[in-house]
Design a protein around this motif. Structure first.
Motif, PDB file in Angstrom:
ATOM      1  N   SER A 253     -23.733  14.377 -12.863  1.00 48.05           N
ATOM      2  CA  SER A 253     -22.469  14.329 -12.446  1.00 48.05           C
ATOM      3  C   SER A 253     -21.980  12.753 -12.469  1.00 48.05           C
ATOM      4  O   SER A 253     -20.739  12.230 -12.605  1.00 48.05           O
ATOM      5  N   TYR A 254     -22.981  11.739 -11.977  1.00 56.09           N
ATOM      6  CA  TYR A 254     -22.719  10.550 -12.067  1.00 56.09           C
ATOM      7  C   TYR A 254     -22.488   9.748 -13.233  1.00 56.09           C
ATOM      8  O   TYR A 254     -21.846   8.820 -13.578  1.00 56.09           O
ATOM      9  N   TYR A 255     -23.584  10.361 -14.082  1.00 52.32           N
ATOM     10  CA  TYR A 255     -23.074   9.903 -15.562  1.00 52.32           C
ATOM     11  C   TYR A 255     -21.611  10.236 -16.103  1.00 52.32           C
ATOM     12  O   TYR A 255     -21.014   9.515 -16.657  1.00 52.32           O
ATOM     13  N   ILE A 256     -21.291  11.623 -15.893  1.00 46.15           N
ATOM     14  CA  ILE A 256     -20.106  11.941 -16.233  1.00 46.15           C
ATOM     15  C   ILE A 256     -18.782  11.194 -15.661  1.00 46.15           C
ATOM     16  O   ILE A 256     -17.928  10.733 -16.201  1.00 46.15           O
ATOM     17  N   ALA A 257     -19.253  10.793 -14.206  1.00 47.38           N
ATOM     18  CA  ALA A 257     -18.079   9.842 -13.590  1.00 47.38           C
ATOM     19  C   ALA A 257     -18.204   8.412 -14.189  1.00 47.38           C
ATOM     20  O   ALA A 257     -17.049   7.738 -14.415  1.00 47.38           O
ATOM     21  N   ALA A 258     -19.287   8.083 -14.527  1.00 48.82           N
ATOM     22  CA  ALA A 258     -19.278   6.556 -15.202  1.00 48.82           C
ATOM     23  C   ALA A 258     -18.671   6.490 -16.548  1.00 48.82           C
ATOM     24  O   ALA A 258     -17.965   5.515 -17.119  1.00 48.82           O
ATOM     25  N   SER A 259     -18.788   7.639 -17.206  1.00 52.49           N
ATOM     26  CA  SER A 259     -18.124   7.840 -18.883  1.00 52.49           C
ATOM     27  C   SER A 259     -16.786   8.336 -18.786  1.00 52.49           C
ATOM     28  O   SER A 259     -16.335   8.787 -19.831  1.00 52.49           O
ATOM     29  N   ALA A 260     -16.125   8.610 -17.544  1.00 54.39           N
ATOM     30  CA  ALA A 260     -14.874   9.041 -17.478  1.00 54.39           C
ATOM     31  C   ALA A 260     -14.695  10.383 -18.227  1.00 54.39           C
ATOM     32  O   ALA A 260     -13.780  10.503 -18.751  1.00 54.39           O
ATOM     33  N   GLY A 261     -15.891  11.132 -17.818  1.00 52.97           N
ATOM     34  CA  GLY A 261     -15.747  12.599 -18.157  1.00 52.97           C
ATOM     35  C   GLY A 261     -16.122  12.824 -19.650  1.00 52.97           C
ATOM     36  O   GLY A 261     -16.179  14.080 -20.039  1.00 52.97           O
ATOM     37  N   LYS A 262     -16.993  11.831 -20.322  1.00 54.14           N
ATOM     38  CA  LYS A 262     -17.558  12.085 -21.561  1.00 54.14           C
ATOM     39  C   LYS A 262     -18.962  12.641 -21.594  1.00 54.14           C
ATOM     40  O   LYS A 262     -19.735  11.791 -21.028  1.00 54.14           O
ATOM     41  N   ASN A 263     -19.259  13.660 -22.017  1.00 57.32           N
ATOM     42  CA  ASN A 263     -20.756  14.179 -22.230  1.00 57.32           C
ATOM     43  C   ASN A 263     -21.466  13.184 -23.008  1.00 57.32           C
ATOM     44  O   ASN A 263     -20.983  12.422 -23.999  1.00 57.32           O
ATOM     45  N   PHE A 264     -22.758  13.292 -22.819  1.00 58.39           N
ATOM     46  CA  PHE A 264     -23.751  12.207 -23.774  1.00 58.39           C
ATOM     47  C   PHE A 264     -23.911  12.933 -25.045  1.00 58.39           C
ATOM     48  O   PHE A 264     -24.770  12.305 -25.747  1.00 58.39           O
ATOM     49  N   SER A 337     -16.462  15.750  -0.470  1.00 54.96           N
ATOM     50  CA  SER A 337     -15.355  15.291  -1.292  1.00 54.96           C
ATOM     51  C   SER A 337     -15.875  15.163  -2.683  1.00 54.96           C
ATOM     52  O   SER A 337     -17.058  15.591  -3.173  1.00 54.96           O
ATOM     53  N   PRO A 338     -15.073  15.076  -3.654  1.00 56.11           N
ATOM     54  CA  PRO A 338     -15.428  14.909  -5.146  1.00 56.11           C
ATOM     55  C   PRO A 338     -16.437  13.803  -5.270  1.00 56.11           C
ATOM     56  O   PRO A 338     -16.465  13.039  -4.352  1.00 56.11           O
ATOM     57  N   ILE A 339     -16.993  13.817  -6.397  1.00 54.50           N
ATOM     58  CA  ILE A 339     -18.276  12.742  -6.564  1.00 54.50           C
ATOM     59  C   ILE A 339     -17.324  11.443  -6.710  1.00 54.50           C
ATOM     60  O   ILE A 339     -16.304  11.566  -7.471  1.00 54.50           O
ATOM     61  N   PRO A 340     -17.733  10.510  -5.991  1.00 51.27           N
ATOM     62  CA  PRO A 340     -16.922   9.234  -6.151  1.00 51.27           C
ATOM     63  C   PRO A 340     -16.901   8.636  -7.648  1.00 51.27           C
ATOM     64  O   PRO A 340     -18.008   8.644  -8.371  1.00 51.27           O
ATOM     65  N   PRO A 341     -15.939   7.998  -7.983  1.00 51.33           N
ATOM     66  CA  PRO A 341     -15.887   7.463  -9.216  1.00 51.33           C
ATOM     67  C   PRO A 341     -16.748   5.996  -9.173  1.00 51.33           C
ATOM     68  O   PRO A 341     -16.980   5.356  -8.132  1.00 51.33           O
ATOM     69  N   SER A 342     -16.902   5.641 -10.427  1.00 50.66           N
ATOM     70  CA  SER A 342     -17.784   4.465 -10.408  1.00 50.66           C
ATOM     71  C   SER A 342     -17.073   3.082  -9.825  1.00 50.66           C
ATOM     72  O   SER A 342     -17.618   2.198  -9.364  1.00 50.66           O
ATOM     73  N   LYS A 343     -15.960   3.183 -10.279  1.00 50.44           N
ATOM     74  CA  LYS A 343     -15.059   2.068  -9.706  1.00 50.44           C
ATOM     75  C   LYS A 343     -14.027   2.426  -8.852  1.00 50.44           C
ATOM     76  O   LYS A 343     -13.051   3.579  -9.109  1.00 50.44           O
ATOM     77  N   ALA A 344     -13.539   1.989  -8.165  1.00 48.36           N
ATOM     78  CA  ALA A 344     -12.166   2.154  -7.161  1.00 48.36           C
ATOM     79  C   ALA A 344     -11.058   2.234  -8.015  1.00 48.36           C
ATOM     80  O   ALA A 344     -11.071   1.541  -9.017  1.00 48.36           O
ATOM     81  N   ASP A 345     -10.022   3.082  -7.656  1.00 45.70           N
ATOM     82  CA  ASP A 345      -8.687   3.394  -7.976  1.00 45.70           C
ATOM     83  C   ASP A 345      -8.855   3.802  -9.482  1.00 45.70           C
ATOM     84  O   ASP A 345      -7.973   3.590 -10.388  1.00 45.70           O
ATOM     85  N   THR A 346     -10.034   4.421  -9.797  1.00 48.64           N
ATOM     86  CA  THR A 346     -10.121   5.101 -11.126  1.00 48.64           C
ATOM     87  C   THR A 346     -10.327   6.687 -10.742  1.00 48.64           C
ATOM     88  O   THR A 346     -10.698   7.209  -9.586  1.00 48.64           O
ATOM     89  N   SER A 347     -10.192   7.628 -11.734  1.00 51.92           N
ATOM     90  CA  SER A 347     -10.072   9.052 -11.457  1.00 51.92           C
ATOM     91  C   SER A 347     -11.443   9.473 -11.424  1.00 51.92           C
ATOM     92  O   SER A 347     -12.463   9.045 -11.997  1.00 51.92           O
ATOM     93  N   SER A 421     -11.007  20.876 -11.317  1.00 47.47           N
ATOM     94  CA  SER A 421      -9.695  20.377 -11.988  1.00 47.47           C
ATOM     95  C   SER A 421      -9.678  19.025 -12.977  1.00 47.47           C
ATOM     96  O   SER A 421      -9.198  19.009 -14.047  1.00 47.47           O
ATOM     97  N   THR A 422     -10.867  18.037 -12.753  1.00 44.84           N
ATOM     98  CA  THR A 422     -11.082  17.042 -13.656  1.00 44.84           C
ATOM     99  C   THR A 422     -12.404  17.252 -13.983  1.00 44.84           C
ATOM    100  O   THR A 422     -13.053  16.208 -14.712  1.00 44.84           O
ATOM    101  N   GLY A 423     -13.108  18.360 -14.018  1.00 43.68           N
ATOM    102  CA  GLY A 423     -14.545  18.352 -14.432  1.00 43.68           C
ATOM    103  C   GLY A 423     -14.786  18.562 -16.041  1.00 43.68           C
ATOM    104  O   GLY A 423     -13.924  18.939 -16.487  1.00 43.68           O
ATOM    105  N   THR A 424     -15.977  18.040 -16.246  1.00 41.40           N
ATOM    106  CA  THR A 424     -16.404  18.165 -17.497  1.00 41.40           C
ATOM    107  C   THR A 424     -17.390  19.365 -17.805  1.00 41.40           C
ATOM    108  O   THR A 424     -18.461  19.459 -17.347  1.00 41.40           O
ATOM    109  N   MET A 425     -17.043  20.237 -18.880  1.00 42.36           N
ATOM    110  CA  MET A 425     -18.262  21.321 -18.792  1.00 42.36           C
ATOM    111  C   MET A 425     -19.518  20.753 -19.170  1.00 42.36           C
ATOM    112  O   MET A 425     -19.533  20.165 -20.353  1.00 42.36           O
ATOM    113  N   ARG A 426     -20.491  21.156 -18.666  1.00 41.56           N
ATOM    114  CA  ARG A 426     -22.025  20.872 -19.185  1.00 41.56           C
ATOM    115  C   ARG A 426     -22.115  21.287 -20.656  1.00 41.56           C
ATOM    116  O   ARG A 426     -21.881  22.500 -20.857  1.00 41.56           O
TER     117      ARG A 426
END
Length: 477
Positions: A253-264, A337-347, A421-426
Motif C-alpha cells: 500500500s505504501y508503494y501505491i501511495a508513493a506512485s500515486a496509485g500506479k501498480n508496479f 485512517s487511510p494510509i498516509p501519502p508520501s508527501k503532505a497535501d497530496t491524495s 474510493s482512491t484504492g488501486t486494485m491489486r
C-alpha cells in the motif's frame, strides 16, 4: 452435515471412513456391515471404526437397532461439493460451515464439505477428491492462467448475479483465443488502513490526528524512542517480517501511495511491463523507520494483532479483520485512517484486493452438480443476509451492493471506504507472484541496511524485467 479438516496431512482416518460409509451404503444398501467386517474392508483398527460410527450416530446420520444392525438414516445427497479454502483466514471456517448448513437446508441434493489447505496442497487435493471443487483463494489471476477453472460467465444466471454485486471489482481475464472470461466471483473486497493506539499517541505528545505524511510517521517513531529512553515499555511501528523465508508480502500500500496509485506491474499492448520507478522512495522510507530502532517486527502469524497488547503505538497497515478483533477489546482506543501519502497535501492511495471463488473445470462442461456449486457461490454473494452475516460477524467489505451501501453509512467503516474510493486494485497477473518473492527478499535487505537502497532497486528491476520477458515470450507460444 459439513465436514471441516484443517489440512490433507492432518486428516483423521476416521473422518475419511465416515465419508466412505455415507457414500457406499446409500440407496438400496442402507445396512452397514459389522465392526469386524468394516475393520477388514477398510484396513482400520477397531478404535477407528468405533469412533467413526459414534460420530455418525451423534450426528443422527446412522441408527443402531439391537438385533438388527446399524443403518444409514441420512437422506442421500447426490451433489458432492468440496469448498476448498486455499491459504485464507481460518477465522472464516465457521462462517462457511454455517452458510453451507443453511444452503443444504434448501438444497436437499447438496453435500457441501469445507476443506482448509495450504496452497502447496491444492493440486493433490483436486486430484484426490471426487465431486465438484470450489476454490476460495486470493490471486485468481494465477489460477485462471492454468486453464483449470470453469468460465463462470458461461453459466446460467451470471448476468443476474452481477446485478447484485459491485461489478467493478469482478475480474475479467483475456484468454489466448482473445475472449474475455470471468473465472471468479469475490466473496468480499478489502483494503489497508493505518491503525494506531489513541491513548498511547496522546501520552507520546502526538495528539489525536493521524500522520499527514511519511515524515510524520518517522517523527512518531522518534517520539517513541524518547519514551523508551525514559524507561517506558513501548514500541513504535508494527511491521510484518519479510525476507526469503517469510510468507508476508511487503507493505505494498505504501508503494501505491508513493506512485500515486500506479501498480508496479502493468499490461501494455498485451505485454507485461514492470515499472518500479517509485521503489527508491518506498524502500528509503522503511529504511528510515528501521533506523529509528523503534519497529516491532511480527515474525509469526497470531490470531490477534500485537497492537492490542497496548504497548505498540501503531501498525503500518491493517485490513478490515482488525474490526473483528476490536470486538474482543471494546475498550481499546483503536484509531484508523487511510494510509498516509508520501508527501503532505497530496491524495492518499492504498491497495484494494479481493478474495474470490471459482469452480474447477475437470470435465470441460457443466453438470447438475456444477450448477449446485454455482448456486452456493451465488448464495454467498448475491444473498444479502449471507453477506451481512459475513461483515457483521467476521470481516471484509461486502461485494453485495446493498450491504456495501449499508457499510458506507456505518461510521466505523469510514476509513476503509475512504481507502477504497482512491484504492488501486491489486494486480492479479501470474507474474506478480514471482516478482513479489523478489521484492520480499530485497525489501528486507534494504530495510535492515544489508544492501543499499540503490542496489535493492537495481536487483528488483533487473530480476523482475527478466521475469516479465519470460512471461511475454510464454504468452506467444
Amino acid at each position: 452435515m459439513v465436514f471441516f479438516m484443517v489440512s490433507i496431512k492432518k486428516r483423521f482416518k476416521f473422518q475419511l471412513l465416515k465419508d466412505e460409509l455415507l457414500t457406499a451404503f446409500q440407496g438400496d444398501i442402507k445396512r452397514i456391515p459389522s465392526e469386524r467386517d468394516l475393520c477388514a474392508k477398510y484396513k482400520a483398527s477397531r478404535t477407528t471404526v468405533r469412533k467413526a460410527l459414534a460420530d455418525l450416530e451423534d450426528g443422527r446420520l446412522i441408527s443402531r437397532e439391537v438385533g438388527r444392525g446399524t443403518f444409514i438414516t441420512a437422506k442421500k445427497r447426490c451433489h458432492l461439493i468440496w469448498f476448498i479454502c486455499v491459504g485464507t483466514a481460518p477465522q472464516l471456517q465457521k462462517y462457511f460451515e454455517d452458510e453451507a448448513e443453511r444452503f443444504m437446508e434448501e438444497k436437499e441434493e447438496a453435500d457441501i464439505r469445507i476443506l482448509h489447505i495450504e496452497s502447496r496442497e491444492l493440486v493433490e487435493t483436486i486430484r484426490s477428491r471426487p465431486g465438484i471443487k470450489i476454490i476460495f483463494a486470493p490471486n485468481f489471476g494465477y489460477l485462471a492462467s492454468t486453464g483449470m477453472l470453469l468460465p463462470l460467465n458461461e453459466l446460467d444466471g451470471f448476468t443476474n448475479c452481477l446485478s447484485f454485486l459491485n461489478s467493478s471489482y469482478i475480474e475479467w481475464n483475456e484468454s489466448r483465443d482473445g475472449q474475455r472470461r470471468c473465472y471468479s466471483i469475490p466473496l468480499f473486497i478489502d483494503t489497508e488502513v493505518f491503525a494506531w493506539n489513541g491513548d498511547l499517541a496522546r501520552k507520546a505528545g502526538i495528539g489525536d490526528a493521524a500522520p499527514r505524511d511519511w515524515n510524520e510517521i518517522v517523527k512518531w517513531l522518534e517520539k517513541v524512542r524518547k519514551l523508551r529512553n525514559k524507561g517506558k515499555d513501548v514500541y513504535g511501528g508494527l511491521l510484518s517480517a519479510t525476507g526469503k523465508k517469510a510468507n508476508h508480502a511487503p507493505p505494498l500500500s505504501y508503494y501505491i501511495a508513493a506512485s500515486a496509485g500506479k501498480n508496479f506491474i502493468t499490461n501494455q499492448a498485451g505485454n507485461v511491463v514492470l515499472d518500479f520507478s517509485s521503489g527508491r522512495e518506498w524502500l528509503d522510507f522503511f529504511h528510515r523507520c528501521h533506523e529509528t530502532g523503534q519497529l516491532f517486527i511480527e515474525t509469526e502469524y497470531s490470531d490477534v494483532s500485537p497492537l492490542f497488547n497496548g504497548n505498540i503505538l501503531f501498525a503500518f497497515r491493517a485490513g478490515s479483520w482488525i474490526m473483528q478483533q476490536k470486538r474482543n477489546f471494546p475498550e481499546f482506543p483503536l484509531r484508523l485512517s487511510p494510509i498516509p501519502p508520501s508527501k503532505a497535501d497530496t491524495s492518499p492511495f492504498s491497495i484494494t484486493s479481493a478474495v474470490g471463488m471459482g469452480i474447477v473445470n475437470e470435465t470441460g462442461k457443466s453438470s447438475d452438480a456444477t450448477i449446485t456449486g454455482w448456486d452456493f457461490i451465488r448464495h454467498l454473494t448475491c444473498g444479502r443476509d449471507s453477506q451481512r452475516r459475513l461483515v457483521e460477524n467476521y470481516f471484509g467489505i461486502a461485494i453485495n451492493r446493498e450491504v456495501f451501501t449499508w457499510q458506507q453509512a456505518q461510521r466505523q467503516y469510514a476509513p476503509f471506504m475512504q481507502s477504497i474510493s482512491t484504492g488501486t486494485m491489486r494486480c492479479d497477473h501470474p507474474i506478480q507472484h514471482g516478482i513479489m518473492k523478489i521484492m520480499r527478499i530485497y525489501f528486507d535487505k534494504a530495510l535492515k541496511g544489508e544492501i543499499s537502497i540503490d542496489e535493492a532497486v537495481s536487483r528488483i528491476n533487473e530480476t523482475g524485467e527478466i521475469q516479465a520477458e519470460i512471461e511475454n515470450d510464454r504468452s506467444l507460444v
